[in-house]
Design a protein around this motif. Structure first.
Motif, short mmCIF file in Angstrom:
data_model
loop_
_atom_site.label_atom_id
_atom_site.label_comp_id
_atom_site.label_asym_id
_atom_site.label_seq_id
_atom_site.Cartn_x
_atom_site.Cartn_y
_atom_site.Cartn_z
N ILE A 159 0.84 -1.20 0.00
CA ILE A 159 0.00 0.00 0.00
C ILE A 159 0.88 1.25 0.00
CG2 ILE A 159 -1.66 1.34 1.39
CD1 ILE A 159 -2.99 -1.32 2.14
N TRP A 198 -7.38 3.20 0.71
CA TRP A 198 -6.47 2.11 1.10
C TRP A 198 -5.60 2.57 2.27
CZ3 TRP A 198 -4.29 0.36 -4.36
CH2 TRP A 198 -5.28 -0.38 -5.01
N GLN A 240 -8.63 10.61 -13.52
CA GLN A 240 -8.23 9.52 -12.62
C GLN A 240 -8.54 9.84 -11.16
OE1 GLN A 240 -4.34 7.60 -13.14
NE2 GLN A 240 -4.00 9.00 -14.83
N GLN A 282 -9.36 5.95 -4.35
CA GLN A 282 -9.11 4.56 -3.95
C GLN A 282 -7.83 4.45 -3.11
OE1 GLN A 282 -8.11 1.71 -7.09
NE2 GLN A 282 -9.47 0.24 -6.11
N ARG A 283 -6.77 5.14 -3.57
CA ARG A 283 -5.50 5.12 -2.81
C ARG A 283 -5.69 5.74 -1.43
NH1 ARG A 283 -4.27 4.12 -8.33
NH2 ARG A 283 -2.45 2.80 -8.32
N GLU A 285 4.09 1.57 -1.00
CA GLU A 285 4.83 1.72 -2.26
C GLU A 285 3.89 2.18 -3.37
OE1 GLU A 285 8.11 1.60 -2.79
OE2 GLU A 285 8.19 1.46 -0.61
N ASP A 286 2.72 1.58 -3.39
CA ASP A 286 1.74 1.96 -4.42
C ASP A 286 1.37 3.43 -4.28
OD1 ASP A 286 -0.54 1.07 -6.38
OD2 ASP A 286 -1.52 2.23 -4.80
N ASP A 329 4.34 5.61 -5.40
CA ASP A 329 4.46 5.59 -6.87
C ASP A 329 3.37 6.46 -7.49
OD1 ASP A 329 6.58 3.90 -6.71
OD2 ASP A 329 5.50 2.09 -7.36
N ASP A 341 -9.09 6.95 -8.98
CA ASP A 341 -7.88 6.22 -8.60
C ASP A 341 -7.27 6.83 -7.34
OD1 ASP A 341 -8.24 4.69 -10.78
OD2 ASP A 341 -6.48 5.34 -11.89
N VAL A 398 -7.69 2.74 5.52
CA VAL A 398 -7.94 1.40 6.09
C VAL A 398 -6.68 0.89 6.76
CG1 VAL A 398 -8.43 -1.01 5.49
CG2 VAL A 398 -9.79 0.81 4.47
N ASN A 399 -5.55 1.09 6.08
CA ASN A 399 -4.29 0.57 6.61
C ASN A 399 -3.85 1.30 7.88
OD1 ASN A 399 -0.91 0.13 5.54
ND2 ASN A 399 -2.27 -1.41 6.32
#
Lengths: 420, 464
Positions: free
Chosen positions: A126, A192, A182, A188-189, A128-129, A132, A185, A195-196
């Motif tokens: 998560i 994530w 986007q 969504q990140r 690293e994504d 990036d 997108d 949640v993390n």
């Protein structure tokens, strides 16, 4: 923060900035009257018990100390159960060149930065994504981040990106172009990440975004809140967004409001009632604001009341008091006198008189007469502009909602009437 | 007498048999096309010295040129490329055909107003010419002729439709609209897979779980793991049904439809898309409606119903435009481009692919870009520009490999194999078609059969 014993100390105690520290709250904060309490306690309770990740709009006219109330909220939320990420968009973004895409990037970066600063060990994929993704949409290379370290400035990736987003028009252009198609997108990140962070800290995340009500233009605020309000409901955490109250005068507000769990209003406290009489309870509140900050001998009640009755808005009142204080100090007086207050008031009135157009003045007179501030049709934005600039103010009390011009302008309204 | 007639008939039959066309460019022609070409030859021979008007539909210019070369080997032919109406009128009026036995006309991609008028108003000249005319055009040109030059159409002596080379068509990449996944590489996709698997363990909210399952199904589909994709979609369907989350039901049905389509169960795919569409319509979910219409369009296009496919894509495009869904717009344009390509309107196909590609590039949709490049490669191949086709396939294949998109790798490999075969690079072609066949088999794709046939043909050729 002891009470000021001299005009010099009084000047320094009359800070316009929101109260922040425990000490400031202890010494300066004044509880609102029981009839119009701060809604912050209720908001705290809602966050405390809600199973759902609720989204709130926090409304109030500028200068009502919304930021102070949000700082109270920050201090009231249980730190063992909640992780609060609170920030002002004025600090992070360029408020005069502001876009919803910048906003969501900043929100994600603020959460990521908080996790990094708190040493939260995120899921590697998560993290690293996310890195990036934000590097891709900002076109920022790793070298730029490490470069700041080489220059002796220790900045995290999030800090570097926030700085670039806030200061560089080029970076904003890139982000907006990249996210044009986007944005989902990015959301969504963001989710994530939320949640993390919640999973790792075992705490629920609360994001408080201040100063969204300070978007400089009505169109800009409408673009942000009315065209993109659905996006504001998508982060999977608690969120409190400050909201420009003049936008509530747009009929579209009724379409937007149900998308949020609640619209929490910090009421404006009128010092003059709808019928023209003095509101002693609210006068008492404003008096305490000054009395908490300076010794009684520095200003008489009558002079103080003159300042209150001529302003009736917290930040404007404090600002006038500050100006009057410096005038008294420069005149080598021991206390603030009526002349100091009147001089400060007159200076501000002249500014309003100069900036208002004839159309604004006519509408201000109508509002004063009718106690209502409505635009004639959807193309007419004059009333909204007056509300936005605080030339007109909306109140809510036992008489319901009503409007009037800023008390400061009442002498001007009389002057305009005479002229007409 | 009767014996004599019988002998004559036998001799005629033998002559016809002898007439079977051969020539460069037609080695791979479909059997039914060869039959049609034989008929054309017979007609041209029969009408020798008289005017005639034979219309022939061929969509691919390269294929058409192969036929013309073959016919030129049998007849003294004058080939007249037509750009505008005046070309037709002047050529026919001049009466100077240089001793040609046959006039071969090649029509442009678009029927202009001026050309339609010329064909309509000067149609008699084809019969006055004293030599038969064979007019080549694309399907879309002929469709326009029927509508806009009906007198010319009624004046035809005969009409033939050739299907084209028996290769490649079945391997066109089919784009999916429903995925909103934008990813940069296979590693990126695999990371997203791990993230979603991680979240699946952590998230408790059932609606959120269905969203995670939906993305996992899409990722598995893209990675070619259809079994896993199916499992995820079924789980999504089950939970969505239990919690009455209709949007999730519609999405999972749609995803199952894609899987059915990918594995060749077209009836099931149609049913699932239909069910998904119904729910989306009930919900007023325009995005879902657009998605279903698009995929139903793909199904009817595959079944050959071009008009219905055009309608469905058009409806889907309109909704996507209204919603500002640029990804959806790009997908619709892409498929409208495929329709234009199939009906021979290559200029329109080129335009539509170009527009679609531009949007995909803006979106950073590498998967979409890869499919556009593939289709543009097919277009180049159709027009005989083999080096450009090879370049475009190469770019497409590179991206597909980076993305780990096995279906696209297989399709583009197969298509490149046919190109190499055409160019005489048989060993290279065989290598590529073998790779494609293995991938198709792994995916459980019905295209594995076509790939096998291609491989067997190549093996035979190499053995010879």
């Amino acid at each position: 923060m002891p009470k000021a014993k001299s005009l010099k100390e009084a000047y320094n105690n009359l800070v316009i900035e929101p109260l922040e520290s425990e000490e400031e709250f202890r010494d300066f904060y004044v509880e609102r009257p029981a009839r119009a309490p701060s809604p912050i306690e209720e908001l705290r309770d809602r966050i405390d018990i809600s199973e759902r990740k609720e989204k709130y709009l926090f409304l109030g006219f500028r200068g009502l100390e919304k930021s102070t109330e949000l700082n109270r909220l920050l201090n009231m939320i249980d730190p063992d159960r909640f992780l609060v990420v609170s920030y002002s968009i004025r600090d992070q973004l360029n408020i005069s060149d502001f876009d919803f895409r910048d906003f969501f990037v900043s929100m994600a970066l603020m959460i990521y930065d908080r996790a990094e600063v708190d040493g939260v060990k995120l899921n590697r994929d998560i993290e690293e994504d996310f890195k990036d993704f934000v590097k891709r949409i900002t076109k920022v290379e790793e070298e730029e981040v490490t470069g700041t370290r080489a220059a002796g400035i220790s900045l995290t990736l999030a800090k570097v990106l926030l700085l670039k987003l806030g200061r560089e028009a080029k970076t904003r252009d890139i982000v907006r172009k990249e996210l044009e198609m986007q944005i989902s997108d990015l959301i969504q990140r963001l989710n994530w990440l939320i949640v993390n962070v919640e999973d790792k800290t075992k705490k629920k995340l609360v994001v408080i975004v201040d100063d969204l009500d300070k978007l400089t233009r009505v169109e800009q605020a409408e673009e942000f809140f009315y065209k993109n309000y659905e996006l504001l409901t998508q982060p999977s955490c608690f969120a409190v967004y400050t909201f420009p109250i003049p936008l509530t005068f747009n009929p579209y507000f009724e379409n937007v409001r149900p998308a949020f769990d609640d619209a929490i209003i910090l009421p404006q406290l009128p010092v003059i009632n709808k019928d023209g009489g003095r509101n002693e309870t609210n006068l008492g509140f404003y008096r305490s604001v000054v009395r908490n900050r300076m010794e009684h001998h520095l200003i008489d009640d009558a002079v103080l009341d003159e300042a209150i009755l001529s302003t009736g808005k917290l930040s404007e009142f404090v600002s006038i008091m500050r100006d009057a204080t410096i005038k008294a100090y420069r005149n080598k007086r021991e206390r603030i006198v009526k002349e100091d207050v009147e001089s400060a008031l007159e200076k501000l009135r002249r500014t309003y008189d100069r900036t208002l157009t004839e159309a604004h003045k006519r509408r201000a007179m109508e509002i004063h007469e009718s106690k209502e501030a409505r635009d004639l049709d959807k193309d007419d934005g004059i009333s909204r502009e007056l509300l936005f600039s605080l030339t007109a103010v909306e109140y809510e009390d036992e008489n319901g909602r009503w409007c009037d011009v800023d008390p400061l302008l009442l002498p001007l309204v009389e002057k305009w009437k005479m002229r007409d | 007498m009767e014996d004599a007639r019988l002998e004559d008939a036998k001799a005629e039959a033998a002559g016809i048999e002898d007439a079977r066309v051969e020539g460069p460019g037609l080695e791979e022609a479909r059997a039914e096309d060869l039959e049609e070409i034989d008929t054309i030859i017979a007609e041209l021979e029969v009408s020798g010295g008289r005017g005639n008007l034979i219309l022939c539909v061929v969509n691919a210019p390269a294929y058409r040129d192969g036929i013309i070369r073959a016919l030129s080997g049998r007849f003294e032919a004058k080939v007249i490329p037509v750009e505008e109406g005046e070309d037709v009128i002047q050529s026919l009026k001049s009466g100077d055909f240089g001793g040609a036995e046959v006039l071969i006309w090649t029509m442009p991609e678009k029927l202009t107003e001026d050309l339609a008028d010329a064909l309509n108003n000067f149609r008699e000249l084809f019969y006055d010419a004293g030599v038969p005319s064979l007019v080549f055009s694309s399907q879309s040109f002929l469709d326009d002729v029927i509508r806009r030059a009906p007198d010319f159409w009624r004046y035809r002596g005969n009409y033939h439709e050739l299907k084209g080379l028996d290769r490649g068509v079945a391997f066109e990449a089919i784009e999916a609209l429903s995925t909103s996944l934008h990813y940069q590489s296979e590693a990126d996709l695999l990371r997203r897979k791990r993230i979603n698997e991680h979240l699946l363990e952590k998230v408790k909210d059932e609606k959120e779980i269905t969203k995670i399952l939906d993305e996992l199904a899409q990722i598995s589909y893209l990675l070619g793991d259809y079994d896993k994709a199916s499992n995820y979609s079924k789980q999504e369907l089950k939970i969505s049904t239990e919690i009455s989350y209709k949007e999730g039901v519609a999405k999972s049905l749609h995803q199952l439809g894609r899987l059915a389509q990918a594995t060749g169960d077209l009836g099931e795919a149609r049913r699932l898309y239909g069910d998904s569409l119904k729910i989306a319509q009930d919900l007023g979910d325009k995005s879902g409606i657009s998605r279903s219409l698009h995929h139903l369009g793909i199904l009817v296009q595959d079944a050959g119903d071009i008009a219905e496919a055009r309608r469905l894509y058009g409806d889907s495009l309109k909704i996507a435009q209204d919603l500002g869904d640029k990804g959806g717009v790009a997908s619709s344009l892409h498929h409208l481009g495929m329709l234009a390509q199939n009906t021979g309107d290559l200029a329109d196909a080129r335009r539509l692919y170009g527009e679609s590609l531009k949007i995909k590039q803006e979106l950073g949709d590498k998967s979409g870009v890869e499919k556009s490049l593939h289709q543009m490669g097919m277009l180049a191949q159709k027009t005989g520009d083999m080096s450009e086709a090879r370049r475009l396939y190469g770019e497409s294949l590179k991206i597909a490999q980076e993305l780990g998109d096995k279906a696209s790798v297989a399709i583009t490999s197969a298509q490149t194999a046919f190109l190499e075969e055409h160019e005489g690079n048989l060993e290279k072609a065989l290598d590529l078609i073998r790779q494609a066949e293995t991938l198709f088999q792994g995916l459980g794709s019905p295209m594995a059969i076509k790939a096998r046939m291609g491989r067997e043909r190549l093996e035979k050729k190499i053995a010879k």
